[in-house]
Enzyme design. Structure first.
Site, PDB file in Angstrom:
ATOM      1  CG  ASP A   1      -2.082   0.939   1.103  1.00  0.00           C
ATOM      2  OD1 ASP A   1      -2.352   1.404  -0.023  1.00  0.00           O
ATOM      3  OD2 ASP A   1      -2.730   1.219   2.125  1.00  0.00           O
TER       4      ASP A   1
ATOM      5  NE  ARG B   1      -2.222   6.212   0.303  1.00  0.00           N
ATOM      6  CZ  ARG B   1      -2.514   5.405   1.310  1.00  0.00           C
ATOM      7  NH1 ARG B   1      -2.866   5.905   2.479  1.00  0.00           N
ATOM      8  NH2 ARG B   1      -2.435   4.099   1.166  1.00  0.00           N
TER       9      ARG B   1
ATOM     10  CG  ASN C   1      -6.780  -2.145  -6.776  1.00  0.00           C
ATOM     11  OD1 ASN C   1      -5.851  -2.912  -6.562  1.00  0.00           O
ATOM     12  ND2 ASN C   1      -7.192  -1.251  -5.867  1.00  0.00           N
TER      13      ASN C   1
END
Length: 243
Positions: free
Chosen positions: A12, A16, A60
């Site tokens: 993960d 970001r 996703n």
């Protein structure tokens, strides 16, 4: 240090991490893929026997079209490189999940690398693509129900071992340790059956920056825990004479 037999990782934070650096999300996925290759070598050297990673979930597909296309391109490139990675690590690769949703060329690449690596035994690597824990269980139950209808099983003979045999991970031991990067603390529909007794380790480090030192910290934390299965230890201790 006691090394887990099977480590599962939710990769993960790629997007970001890239955004924080002023780069497109696709850059984060590329770096995350490169880091996965590096971690495979670390896993090999530590003596971990099984590694399962969550690379692309059934959810996703909801991402932007551009990001999905970028991921498909990345999968094509990675699956080609997997031949060399598998050979170097003596690593057997198996993809779990419903890959029928992927383009035909990706499905063929998966079949090719699985066949190529089938006799390697140093590491067993499960790559979760178009995977969801509920979807896996649902697909398994459908197959089991059909076999019951066909007379291959009697309902009264169905136990946990029978159910496990219909999961994507049939024949693979459950993870001892689950690692999730980038700060989230949830399973996100990953290995819902298999993680019933696993230890969890959550870190704020995004996947592209997850390195050998962070993996070692996760294993050290794992070693600090007293592994218990369904409170069996406590019950056995209470049954000892004098307690």
């Amino acid at each position: 240090m006691n090394v887990p037999n099977h480590i599962a990782i939710i990769l993960d934070g790629n997007g970001r991490w890239a955004r924080a650096k002023g780069m497109p999300r696709s850059y984060g996925h590329v770096r995350g893929c490169a880091n996965l290759e590096s971690i495979c070598y670390v896993i090999r050297d530590l003596g971990v026997k099984y590694l399962t990673v969550y690379a692309f979930s059934t959810e996703n597909w909801k991402r932007s079209r551009d990001e999905i296309e970028g991921l498909m391109t990345l999968f094509r490139t990675y699956l080609k490189r997997c031949m060399k990675i598998c050979e170097k690590n003596q690593m057997r690769l198996k993809v779990i999940g419903d890959i029928r949703a992927f383009p035909e060329d990706i499905q063929k690449s998966v079949a090719r690398v699985e066949e190529y690596s089938k006799d390697f035994t140093r590491i067993y690597f499960q790559l979760a693509l178009n995977y969801g824990g509920r979807d896996e269980i649902t697909r398994g139950v459908r197959r089991l129900a059909q076999d019951v209808a066909d007379g291959k099983h009697r309902p009264e003979d169905i136990d946990e071992a029978v159910v496990e045999g219909y999961l994507d991970t049939a024949g693979i031991p459950d993870p001892d340790l689950l690692i999730r990067t980038s700060g989230e603390q949830r399973l996100s529909n990953f290995l819902l059956w298999q993680l019933a007794y696993s230890e969890f380790y959550f870190t704020d480090v995004p996947w592209p920056e997850f390195d050998k030192a962070e993996l070692t910290r996760a294993i050290e934390k794992y070693n600090e825990r007293d592994r218990r299965y369904g409170a069996v230890k406590e019950e056995q201790e209470c049954l000892r004479p004098g307690l």
